[in-house]
Design an enzyme around this catalytic site. Structure first.
Site, PDB file in Angstrom:
ATOM      1  N   LYS A   1       0.830  -1.214   0.000  1.00 29.90           N
ATOM      2  CA  LYS A   1       0.000   0.000   0.000  1.00 29.90           C
ATOM      3  C   LYS A   1       0.861   1.259   0.000  1.00 29.90           C
ATOM      4  O   LYS A   1       0.660   2.157  -0.811  1.00 29.90           O
ATOM      5  CB  LYS A   1      -0.915   0.027   1.227  1.00 29.90           C
ATOM      6  CG  LYS A   1      -1.963  -1.046   1.275  1.00 29.90           C
ATOM      7  CD  LYS A   1      -2.858  -0.890   2.489  1.00 29.90           C
ATOM      8  CE  LYS A   1      -2.119  -0.949   3.809  1.00 29.90           C
ATOM      9  NZ  LYS A   1      -1.399  -2.221   4.048  1.00 29.90           N
TER      10      LYS A   1
ATOM     11  N   GLU B   1       1.292   6.029  11.020  1.00 28.02           N
ATOM     12  CA  GLU B   1       2.265   5.179  10.342  1.00 28.02           C
ATOM     13  C   GLU B   1       3.621   5.249  11.048  1.00 28.02           C
ATOM     14  O   GLU B   1       3.816   6.010  11.981  1.00 28.02           O
ATOM     15  CB  GLU B   1       2.387   5.600   8.869  1.00 28.02           C
ATOM     16  CG  GLU B   1       1.162   5.208   8.044  1.00 28.02           C
ATOM     17  CD  GLU B   1       0.916   3.700   8.027  1.00 28.02           C
ATOM     18  OE1 GLU B   1       1.668   2.980   7.365  1.00 28.02           O
ATOM     19  OE2 GLU B   1      -0.020   3.237   8.698  1.00 28.02           O
ATOM     20  N   ARG B   2       4.571   4.465  10.551  1.00 25.77           N
ATOM     21  CA  ARG B   2       5.884   4.380  11.201  1.00 25.77           C
ATOM     22  C   ARG B   2       6.689   5.659  10.971  1.00 25.77           C
ATOM     23  O   ARG B   2       6.626   6.257   9.905  1.00 25.77           O
ATOM     24  CB  ARG B   2       6.666   3.175  10.653  1.00 25.77           C
ATOM     25  CG  ARG B   2       5.959   1.852  10.842  1.00 25.77           C
ATOM     26  CD  ARG B   2       6.574   0.767   9.968  1.00 25.77           C
ATOM     27  NE  ARG B   2       5.788  -0.457  10.007  1.00 25.77           N
ATOM     28  CZ  ARG B   2       4.719  -0.683   9.243  1.00 25.77           C
ATOM     29  NH1 ARG B   2       4.304   0.249   8.382  1.00 25.77           N
ATOM     30  NH2 ARG B   2       4.062  -1.812   9.325  1.00 25.77           N
TER      31      ARG B   2
END
Length: 469
Positions: free
Chosen positions: A159, A185-186
């Site tokens: 993704k 997110e990271r």
């Protein structure tokens, strides 16, 4: 007017109860905690418990917060900076600069993060295609300009890589404003995106807004609204087209679920918050096109345990014009991008929008790939030789088409060593037509794998034939 001052009564993670002796601050307005830390702590009023107490959600970590600490009402929603000054900058949910650059000018305009969606009569329809240069998307699930598209997939199927490739493609073809929202997110992905944008020279037209995985749920819950507020300013005040990219909308739902649990609400289906549908709708309905300017949204959506019937996934998909489904089976077979051509769909795949030729070719491609999928079990058990002559020919062409719809990405060049390819819609249609008409029946399947145009595949086939000779 004297704004009320309250005191903290209780702290439960990101949820804080505050007592006011006078008038209660309105719901969705900001409160500022006067604590002994250098970093500010902002709360957002969520509900009125009774005539004296409000329940608020913290947008920063509450570790070290004590009872009886003073809290000042602001009388307004959380205000974030918008306009030209934020272009090329990385902001957090509060609009604070996080890229170690200079502070924003003091005259930067501010806007509240809560706003009503445009009136239905002011919205314009979606009838233009957003050409991406990615073959399988442009052929089978064209993205709408001024609409909403989502990429659904489980963990590790590509993704974020697909979103990064779309950013890369849009940077070359698309000259409007881009706003990227990194939701839960990271930190590593955020750093990589900032570095890539800086190196490619497109950061000057982009705003990055982050609420990372390591931040409290309040920040992850509100960061899409911050990005959307910036996008709306460029659409409404500057009349500019905006490309809004969000990675990952599921984390927004997940943060809402965490907060719902802390608020003591009874969970709904599969443990999600009972307000799931209304929270998603409040976000998605603000993404709209009005006369003269459009917000085009491309969103990545994590699918937990590859379950596409998950309530969060179905709630988000109900608002989309184009849905791109990523398949773990295709990723396991090495077909990248791992987009499922049969499950993906778009409202733009209509002869009135894309033209009769494109529509017919997309239908032929889908029919061939669907028939191949139906025959896969028979082929696995008995072999392709047991099929009839017509089915054998169809399988041969479907396998070649499947390989032709893979392509190398510019953002993965550092890992694969293969330069990325961007393919025009005309070249995509010409290549698919040639395969389905049988022009490549004698070619090796490997000649069509991970190439751009059919001309490149032909050169690969000729080179292989020459080497064999």
């Amino acid at each position: 007017m004297q704004l009320p001052v309250g005191t903290i009564v209780s702290v439960r993670g990101a949820v804080v109860d505050v007592r006011f002796d006078g008038e209660l601050p309105a719901i969705d307005t900001a409160l500022i905690v006067a604590w002994d830390r250098p970093e500010p702590l902002v709360l957002e009023v969520h509900s009125h418990l009774d005539t004296k107490n409000v329940r608020a959600v913290a947008l920063q970590a509450t570790a070290g917060l004590k009872r009886d600490t003073a809290v000042h009402a602001t009388g307004a929603a959380i205000m974030v900076p918008v306009g030209e000054a934020v272009l090329g900058r990385l902001l957090d949910v509060m609009g604070n600069v996080c890229d170690r650059g200079p502070a924003l000018p003091p005259d930067t305009p501010l806007r509240g993060i809560h706003a009503a969606p445009p009136a239905l009569e002011d919205e314009t329809g979606v009838a233009r295609m957003f050409e991406t240069g990615i073959k399988v998307i442009d052929l089978l699930a064209p993205l709408p300009q001024g609409g909403k598209a989502a990429m659904f997939g489980g963990a590790g199927v590509g993704k974020t890589v697909l979103v990064m490739e779309l950013i890369h493609a849009m940077a070359e073809k698309y000259r409007g404003i881009s706003v990227f929202a990194g939701v839960g997110e990271r930190s590593r992905e955020g750093h990589e995106l900032l570095t890539d944008m800086r190196d490619s020279g497109v950061l000057g037209h982009t705003v990055l807004v982050y609420g990372q995985m390591n931040e409290p749920p309040g920040a992850r819950w509100r960061v899409p609204l911050t990005a959307l507020t910036i996008s709306e300013y460029f659409r409404d005040a500057k009349h500019q087209d905006v490309l809004l990219l969000m990675d990952n909308v599921f984390r927004f739902v997940q943060a809402g679920s965490e907060i719902s649990s802390l608020l003591g609400r009874l969970p709904s289906r599969v443990g999600y918050q009972p307000t799931l549908a209304s929270e998603v709708a409040a976000l998605e309905e603000r993404i709209a096109s009005v006369a003269g300017a459009a917000i085009t949204a491309i969103q990545a959506v994590y699918v937990p345990a590859d379950d596409f019937t998950d309530p969060a996934v179905t709630a988000i998909s109900a608002h989309m014009d184009s849905m791109i489904m990523l398949s773990r089976d295709l990723a396991a077979q090495g077909f990248y991008p791992a987009i499922d051509p049969l499950a993906s769909s778009s409202v733009l795949l209509d002869p009135l929008v894309v033209g009769d030729e494109h529509y017919r070719l997309a239908e032929r491609s889908r029919e061939a790939l669907a028939r191949f999928k139906d025959l896969e079990d028979i082929i696995a058990l008995l072999g392709v030789e047991e099929l009839g002559a017509e089915d054998r020919l169809l399988v041969k062409r479907a396998r070649r088409l499947q390989r032709f719809l893979s392509q190398p990405f510019a953002v993965t060049e550092a890992f694969t060593g293969t330069p990325g390819r961007s393919v025009s819609r005309a070249d995509t249609l010409a290549g698919c037509r040639a395969i389905l008409d049988g022009e490549t029946d004698d070619w090796a399947e490997s000649s069509l794998y991970m190439v751009g145009t059919l001309a490149e595949a032909r050169a690969k086939e000729q080179a292989a034939a020459k080497a064999a000779a």
